[in-house]
Design a protein around this motif. Structure first.
Motif, PDB file in Angstrom:
ATOM      1  N   THR A 105       0.830  -1.209   0.000  1.00  0.00           N
ATOM      2  CA  THR A 105       0.000   0.000   0.000  1.00  0.00           C
ATOM      3  C   THR A 105       0.859   1.251   0.000  1.00  0.00           C
ATOM      4  OG1 THR A 105      -1.770  -1.155   1.178  1.00  0.00           O
ATOM      5  CG2 THR A 105      -1.787   1.245   1.248  1.00  0.00           C
ATOM      6  N   HIS A 106       1.854   1.286   0.886  1.00  0.00           N
ATOM      7  CA  HIS A 106       2.745   2.450   0.938  1.00  0.00           C
ATOM      8  C   HIS A 106       3.529   2.599  -0.359  1.00  0.00           C
ATOM      9  CE1 HIS A 106       2.708   4.145   5.094  1.00  0.00           C
ATOM     10  NE2 HIS A 106       2.049   3.021   5.325  1.00  0.00           N
ATOM     11  N   THR A 107       3.953   1.487  -0.944  1.00  0.00           N
ATOM     12  CA  THR A 107       4.715   1.558  -2.184  1.00  0.00           C
ATOM     13  C   THR A 107       3.880   2.147  -3.315  1.00  0.00           C
ATOM     14  OG1 THR A 107       6.072  -0.347  -1.543  1.00  0.00           O
ATOM     15  CG2 THR A 107       6.004   0.212  -3.881  1.00  0.00           C
ATOM     16  N   MET A 108       2.670   1.647  -3.479  1.00  0.00           N
ATOM     17  CA  MET A 108       1.821   2.155  -4.551  1.00  0.00           C
ATOM     18  C   MET A 108       1.441   3.608  -4.314  1.00  0.00           C
ATOM     19  SD  MET A 108       1.867  -0.319  -6.533  1.00  0.00           S
ATOM     20  CE  MET A 108       0.857   0.518  -7.750  1.00  0.00           C
ATOM     21  N   GLY A 109       1.218   3.968  -3.045  1.00  0.00           N
ATOM     22  CA  GLY A 109       0.898   5.363  -2.750  1.00  0.00           C
ATOM     23  C   GLY A 109       2.043   6.297  -3.116  1.00  0.00           C
ATOM     24  N   ARG A 110       3.271   5.888  -2.828  1.00  0.00           N
ATOM     25  CA  ARG A 110       4.424   6.735  -3.149  1.00  0.00           C
ATOM     26  C   ARG A 110       4.700   6.758  -4.654  1.00  0.00           C
ATOM     27  NH1 ARG A 110       7.110   8.720   1.050  1.00  0.00           N
ATOM     28  NH2 ARG A 110       6.482   7.959   3.109  1.00  0.00           N
ATOM     29  N   VAL A 111       4.476   5.642  -5.329  1.00  0.00           N
ATOM     30  CA  VAL A 111       4.633   5.624  -6.786  1.00  0.00           C
ATOM     31  C   VAL A 111       3.641   6.584  -7.433  1.00  0.00           C
ATOM     32  CG1 VAL A 111       4.318   4.202  -8.848  1.00  0.00           C
ATOM     33  CG2 VAL A 111       5.616   3.310  -6.914  1.00  0.00           C
ATOM     34  N   LEU A 112       2.399   6.539  -6.999  1.00  0.00           N
ATOM     35  CA  LEU A 112       1.382   7.427  -7.574  1.00  0.00           C
ATOM     36  C   LEU A 112       1.654   8.881  -7.224  1.00  0.00           C
ATOM     37  CD1 LEU A 112      -1.807   5.286  -6.841  1.00  0.00           C
ATOM     38  CD2 LEU A 112      -0.769   5.723  -9.066  1.00  0.00           C
ATOM     39  N   GLU A 113       2.209   9.123  -6.023  1.00  0.00           N
ATOM     40  CA  GLU A 113       2.549  10.508  -5.650  1.00  0.00           C
ATOM     41  C   GLU A 113       3.620  11.066  -6.577  1.00  0.00           C
ATOM     42  OE1 GLU A 113       4.213  13.041  -1.793  1.00  0.00           O
ATOM     43  OE2 GLU A 113       4.177  10.846  -1.761  1.00  0.00           O
ATOM     44  N   ARG A 114       4.644  10.255  -6.855  1.00  0.00           N
ATOM     45  CA  ARG A 114       5.711  10.714  -7.751  1.00  0.00           C
ATOM     46  C   ARG A 114       5.244  10.764  -9.200  1.00  0.00           C
ATOM     47  NH1 ARG A 114      11.450   8.411  -5.341  1.00  0.00           N
ATOM     48  NH2 ARG A 114      11.022   9.007  -3.166  1.00  0.00           N
ATOM     49  N   PHE A 115       4.278   9.920  -9.533  1.00  0.00           N
ATOM     50  CA  PHE A 115       3.686   9.973 -10.868  1.00  0.00           C
ATOM     51  C   PHE A 115       2.928  11.281 -11.064  1.00  0.00           C
ATOM     52  CE2 PHE A 115      -0.009   9.132 -13.597  1.00  0.00           C
ATOM     53  CZ  PHE A 115       0.625   8.760 -14.765  1.00  0.00           C
ATOM     54  N   GLY A 116       2.331  11.768  -9.990  1.00  0.00           N
ATOM     55  CA  GLY A 116       1.656  13.059 -10.050  1.00  0.00           C
ATOM     56  C   GLY A 116       0.170  12.971 -10.341  1.00  0.00           C
ATOM     57  N   VAL A 117      -0.545  12.074  -9.637  1.00  0.00           N
ATOM     58  CA  VAL A 117      -1.994  12.005  -9.846  1.00  0.00           C
ATOM     59  C   VAL A 117      -2.651  13.271  -9.300  1.00  0.00           C
ATOM     60  CG1 VAL A 117      -2.129   9.495  -9.850  1.00  0.00           C
ATOM     61  CG2 VAL A 117      -2.220  10.709  -7.680  1.00  0.00           C
ATOM     62  N   GLU A 118      -3.615  13.784 -10.031  1.00  0.00           N
ATOM     63  CA  GLU A 118      -4.321  15.001  -9.642  1.00  0.00           C
ATOM     64  C   GLU A 118      -5.815  14.820  -9.851  1.00  0.00           C
ATOM     65  OE1 GLU A 118      -2.719  18.164 -11.945  1.00  0.00           O
ATOM     66  OE2 GLU A 118      -0.790  18.220 -10.884  1.00  0.00           O
ATOM     67  N   SER A 119      -6.566  15.521  -9.048  1.00  0.00           N
ATOM     68  CA  SER A 119      -8.028  15.452  -9.174  1.00  0.00           C
ATOM     69  C   SER A 119      -8.474  16.165 -10.445  1.00  0.00           C
ATOM     70  CB  SER A 119      -8.684  16.089  -7.953  1.00  0.00           C
ATOM     71  OG  SER A 119     -10.080  15.994  -8.038  1.00  0.00           O
ATOM     72  N   SER A 120      -9.615  15.707 -10.985  1.00  0.00           N
ATOM     73  CA  SER A 120     -10.169  16.292 -12.209  1.00  0.00           C
ATOM     74  C   SER A 120     -11.683  16.423 -12.055  1.00  0.00           C
ATOM     75  CB  SER A 120      -9.822  15.415 -13.418  1.00  0.00           C
ATOM     76  OG  SER A 120     -10.573  14.218 -13.376  1.00  0.00           O
ATOM     77  N   PRO A 121     -12.338  17.167 -12.940  1.00  0.00           N
ATOM     78  CA  PRO A 121     -13.808  17.310 -12.835  1.00  0.00           C
ATOM     79  C   PRO A 121     -14.569  16.027 -13.128  1.00  0.00           C
ATOM     80  CG  PRO A 121     -12.834  19.077 -14.153  1.00  0.00           C
ATOM     81  CD  PRO A 121     -11.772  18.041 -13.961  1.00  0.00           C
ATOM     82  N   ILE A 122     -13.894  15.012 -13.687  1.00  0.00           N
ATOM     83  CA  ILE A 122     -14.607  13.779 -14.066  1.00  0.00           C
ATOM     84  C   ILE A 122     -13.999  12.562 -13.361  1.00  0.00           C
ATOM     85  CG2 ILE A 122     -15.446  14.644 -16.291  1.00  0.00           C
ATOM     86  CD1 ILE A 122     -13.031  13.276 -17.588  1.00  0.00           C
ATOM     87  N   ASN A 123     -13.646  12.717 -12.089  1.00  0.00           N
ATOM     88  CA  ASN A 123     -13.071  11.601 -11.343  1.00  0.00           C
ATOM     89  C   ASN A 123     -14.050  10.437 -11.250  1.00  0.00           C
ATOM     90  OD1 ASN A 123     -10.830  13.133 -10.907  1.00  0.00           O
ATOM     91  ND2 ASN A 123     -11.254  13.568  -8.752  1.00  0.00           N
ATOM     92  N   THR A 124     -13.556   9.242 -11.490  1.00  0.00           N
ATOM     93  CA  THR A 124     -14.342   8.041 -11.232  1.00  0.00           C
ATOM     94  C   THR A 124     -14.133   7.618  -9.779  1.00  0.00           C
ATOM     95  OG1 THR A 124     -12.531   6.581 -11.901  1.00  0.00           O
ATOM     96  CG2 THR A 124     -14.067   7.307 -13.626  1.00  0.00           C
ATOM     97  N   LYS A 125     -14.928   6.664  -9.295  1.00  0.00           N
ATOM     98  CA  LYS A 125     -14.767   6.184  -7.922  1.00  0.00           C
ATOM     99  C   LYS A 125     -13.420   5.502  -7.737  1.00  0.00           C
ATOM    100  CE  LYS A 125     -19.642   5.647  -6.709  1.00  0.00           C
ATOM    101  NZ  LYS A 125     -20.693   4.701  -6.226  1.00  0.00           N
ATOM    102  N   GLY A 126     -12.991   4.761  -8.767  1.00  0.00           N
ATOM    103  CA  GLY A 126     -11.692   4.116  -8.687  1.00  0.00           C
ATOM    104  C   GLY A 126     -10.564   5.131  -8.579  1.00  0.00           C
ATOM    105  N   TYR A 127     -10.669   6.224  -9.334  1.00  0.00           N
ATOM    106  CA  TYR A 127      -9.635   7.255  -9.288  1.00  0.00           C
ATOM    107  C   TYR A 127      -9.660   7.981  -7.946  1.00  0.00           C
ATOM    108  CZ  TYR A 127      -6.496  10.862 -11.080  1.00  0.00           C
ATOM    109  OH  TYR A 127      -5.427  11.693 -11.270  1.00  0.00           O
ATOM    110  N   GLU A 128     -10.836   8.174  -7.380  1.00  0.00           N
ATOM    111  CA  GLU A 128     -10.930   8.783  -6.047  1.00  0.00           C
ATOM    112  C   GLU A 128     -10.238   7.903  -5.009  1.00  0.00           C
ATOM    113  OE1 GLU A 128     -11.991  11.571  -4.958  1.00  0.00           O
ATOM    114  OE2 GLU A 128     -12.996  12.436  -6.706  1.00  0.00           O
ATOM    115  N   THR A 129     -10.351   6.593  -5.186  1.00  0.00           N
ATOM    116  CA  THR A 129      -9.657   5.677  -4.277  1.00  0.00           C
ATOM    117  C   THR A 129      -8.151   5.866  -4.352  1.00  0.00           C
ATOM    118  OG1 THR A 129     -11.437   4.051  -4.525  1.00  0.00           O
ATOM    119  CG2 THR A 129      -9.353   3.260  -3.654  1.00  0.00           C
TER     120      THR A 129
END
Length: 379
Positions: free
Chosen positions: A262-286
């Motif tokens: 969990t921590h690994t994927m969270g840090r990978v996504l943080e460095r990837f640069g995920v950002e919120s958008s006006p059309i977020n899906t539930k999976g993306y919100e997760t």
């Protein structure tokens, strides 16, 4: 025959004798002899229709006894613990806030000065660990970082503690602190290894249903010490935690497959640069919530999960292999499409595959796993 009167008939009977004087009460006589009280302090009788209640002013008068309050006090005294928290950082403060809700007596020590924050949680802060140990806490709770645990244990003056003190840790790895406790703590001390599998972010609203893992590594067999452990665990049960008794070795095996990943994927996504958008899906919100929950923890914590859990390296390698496998499936299917579009016969296709093999350093050109299985079945 007439009886003669005892006195002449013409005289009136004598007045009745005066009543004997009233003897003062014992308490009043004692007060007059030793504690003279001004007359202004003596309670006057109530007038008819008055609603004022009389007040008790005699020193020897029986006072009302609140039996319910006495029972409540005795119950709190029997269930409360003196808990010393060593390491009063973010997680230590998070636990102290909860402990204070159940009327436990709390002390704290840390390398940094958290005295102002400690007062907010009704915690007595001590910058000198010797002063804290001389208070003889029932429980010493280790809430330092994983990397500083060993040096902290070496600095504790064990001779100033009671010989039956209970040591508890809340580190995210379990086999490592267990071995440290067994190495450095005197044999008379009790050991309870725990892991609240939540933190200030995930447990800020409620602890109901959140797992709390514990292992009674070494507990004395007398009734007082057994009761103390149960009272400490009961605190988390009352907060609604899901209590899970599990060995430290089992915990690290499961935690590497859940917490470290969990921590690994969270840090990978943080460095990837995920950002919120006006059309977020539930999976993306997760995914966004995952990044939010993990980036609040220090890199030292993440490094400790990797360094001091022997199962973490295996999980990291499996993650790398899984990512490479997905890439191979994608590029393999893409190659299948290119083959059909670029080549008209098998000879040209073989020449292309040979060229790609040379470019890849001798590795075969990979194809999607589902296509490969179909081809093998067909052959």
């Amino acid at each position: 025959m007439f009886l003669s009167a005892p006195y002449p008939l013409s005289l009136t009977p004598p007045p009745p004798p005066p009543p004997p004087p009233l003897l003062p009460s014992f308490s009043l006589s004692i007060r007059r002899s030793f504690l003279p009280i001004p007359s202004s302090t003596i309670t006057k009788p109530l007038r008819p229709g008055s609603s004022r209640l009389p007040s008790i002013r005699a020193l020897d008068a029986a006072q009302p006894f609140d039996y319910e309050s006495h029972l409540r006090y005795q119950h709190l005294k029997s269930t409360s613990l003196k808990i010393a928290i060593i390491g009063f950082g973010n997680f230590g403060q998070f636990l102290a806030k909860a402990f204070s809700r159940q009327n436990h007596t709390l002390f704290a020590h840390s390398r940094s000065d958290y005295s102002r924050v400690a007062r907010q949680f009704n915690v007595q802060f001590y910058s000198d660990i010797d002063d804290l140990c001389e208070l003889h806490p029932d429980v010493v709770l280790i809430s330092t970082s994983i990397l500083s645990t060993e040096s902290m244990l070496k600095s504790i003056p064990f001779q100033r503690l009671k010989r039956s003190t209970l040591f508890v840790d809340v580190l995210s790895v379990k086999e490592f602190p267990m071995n440290l406790f067994l190495k450095y703590l005197p044999e008379e001390f009790d050991i309870l290894c725990t892991h609240p599998m939540f933190g200030p972010e995930s447990g800020k609203d409620s602890w109901v249903g959140l797992p709390f893992v514990y292992d009674k590594v070494r507990i004395g067999d007398d009734e007082e010490r057994l009761s103390r452990v149960e009272r400490f665990l009961d605190f988390f049960a009352k907060e609604g935690c899901r209590m899970v008794e599990m060995s430290c070795i089992e915990h690290d095996k499961y935690a590497a497959g859940s917490q470290f990943v969990t921590h690994t994927m969270g840090r990978v996504l943080e460095r990837f640069g995920v950002e919120s958008s006006p059309i977020n899906t539930k999976g993306y919100e997760t995914l966004l919530n995952l990044v939010k929950n993990t980036k609040g923890d220090s890199f030292d914590l993440y490094y400790g999960l990797f360094m001091y859990n022997q199962n973490s390296l295996e999980q990291l390698e499996r993650l790398d292999m899984a990512f490479e496998s997905i890439k191979k499936d994608l590029f393999g299917r893409l190659l299948q499409v290119y083959r059909k579009q670029l080549f008209l016969n098998a000879k040209e296709e073989d020449r292309f595959l040979s060229t790609m093999k040379l470019l890849r350093g001798g590795d075969d050109v990979l194809e999607p796993s589902d296509q490969k299985s179909k081809r093998l079945k067909g052959s």
